[in-house]
Design an enzyme around this catalytic site. Structure first.
Site, mmCIF file in Angstrom:
data_model
loop_
_atom_site.group_PDB
_atom_site.id
_atom_site.type_symbol
_atom_site.label_atom_id
_atom_site.label_comp_id
_atom_site.label_asym_id
_atom_site.label_seq_id
_atom_site.Cartn_x
_atom_site.Cartn_y
_atom_site.Cartn_z
ATOM 1 N N HIS A 101 0.831 -1.251 -0.039
ATOM 2 C CA HIS A 101 0.333 -0.026 -0.197
ATOM 3 C C HIS A 101 0.958 1.252 -0.045
ATOM 4 C CE1 HIS A 101 -3.123 2.941 0.782
ATOM 5 N NE2 HIS A 101 -2.582 3.098 1.824
ATOM 6 N N HIS A 103 0.543 5.780 -0.861
ATOM 7 C CA HIS A 103 0.014 6.983 -1.665
ATOM 8 C C HIS A 103 0.778 7.751 -2.420
ATOM 9 C CE1 HIS A 103 -1.811 7.176 2.963
ATOM 10 N NE2 HIS A 103 -2.254 6.224 2.194
ATOM 11 N N ASP A 126 1.470 -4.726 -20.835
ATOM 12 C CA ASP A 126 2.469 -5.835 -20.419
ATOM 13 C C ASP A 126 2.162 -6.052 -18.821
ATOM 14 O OD1 ASP A 126 3.990 -5.961 -22.796
ATOM 15 O OD2 ASP A 126 5.672 -4.692 -21.974
ATOM 16 N N HIS A 166 -7.778 7.853 -1.877
ATOM 17 C CA HIS A 166 -7.045 7.284 -0.794
ATOM 18 C C HIS A 166 -5.515 7.091 -1.517
ATOM 19 C CE1 HIS A 166 -6.352 3.987 2.515
ATOM 20 N NE2 HIS A 166 -5.317 5.053 2.200
ATOM 21 N N TYR A 220 8.108 -13.872 -18.787
ATOM 22 C CA TYR A 220 8.380 -13.803 -17.216
ATOM 23 C C TYR A 220 7.897 -14.941 -16.413
ATOM 24 C CZ TYR A 220 10.672 -9.469 -17.784
ATOM 25 O OH TYR A 220 11.346 -8.402 -18.296
HETATM 26 ZN ZN LIG Z 1 -3.363 4.605 3.121
#
Ligand SMILES: [Zn+2]
Length: 232
Positions: A101, A103, A126, A166, A220
């Site tokens: 996660h 920002h 890709d 977010h 890959y």
């Molecule tokens: Zn966050």
């Protein structure tokens, strides 16, 4: 050959700690924001960043081990405030071994206006095989962020979702793959944003996206050599 569970956990703590340095290196995080986690293979556990510690102070020992409901099993700090979201993803997407996660600014700007990033360049075909989708707005504190991530990414090729107003959550077969997706998400978010300053951006044809995605994933991946005449 079997691997001692304690050795596996030590290795994962070191890997997850080191991957946090990649978030800094690629400019995806500010101050203490952002987090990486890894599923502990074969066990209902994950390793995740502690909450509120400076990136400079992260060590393998400071990483937190929790169960897949976010309850701390081992660690002397509180786990990341996003632990519930990571845990929800692991509970509901058994193929996922890593969650990230951030920002990161360009991708979060797209999330702020609630617009998916159109699959307009080959690098997106890709890596993401589609537009990077927008997930619902959800407040931190329970499983609603996790629900939004899973609802958006389940069955989607993209390993990244822009959670509305977010930021970015990415998934991968392991934590390194999820970090790569976070880096690439920010990279294409920036490029497509810059492109839009120059003129209209056109999504690639669906057939071209399919071919890019298939070729890249096979290069890959491990299986089937290319037999469809697409040159590498
Ligand atoms: Zn966050």
């Amino acid at each position: 050959m079997t691997t001692d569970p304690d050795t596996t956990l030590m290795t994962l703590r070191a890997e997850v700690c080191a991957l946090h340095a990649e978030l800094l290196r690629w400019g995806l995080v500010a101050w203490t924001s952002g987090n990486v986690s890894a599923r502990v293979p074969g066990r209902d556990l994950m390793v995740i960043k502690p909450s509120g510690l400076s990136y400079d102070d992260l060590t393998p020992e400071s990483m937190i081990v929790t169960d897949l409901h976010g309850t701390v099993v081992d660690g002397s700090h509180k786990p990341s405030s996003d632990t519930a979201a990571h845990a929800y993803v692991y509970r509901n997407m058994p193929e996922v071994g890593g969650v990230v996660h951030t920002h990161s600014p360009y991708a979060t700007a797209w999330s702020a206006v609630g617009q998916p990033i159109p699959c307009a360049i080959t690098a997106m075909g890709d890596e993401f095989g589609d537009d990077i989708p927008v997930g619902p707005f959800a407040l931190i504190g329970d499983h609603s962020i996790g629900e939004g991530i899973v609802a958006t990414l389940k069955g989607h090729r993209s390993p990244a979702v822009l959670m509305r107003q977010h930021g970015v959550f990415t998934i991968g077969k392991d934590a390194k793959a999820a970090v790569k997706a976070a880096v690439m998400c920010e990279d294409v978010a920036r490029t497509v944003h810059l492109a839009r300053q120059l003129g209209p951006v056109t999504r690639l044809e669906a057939d071209a996206i399919d071919r890019l995605y298939d070729r890249y994933q096979n290069v890959y991946g491990q299986q089937k050599p290319s037999t469809d005449g697409v040159t590498a």
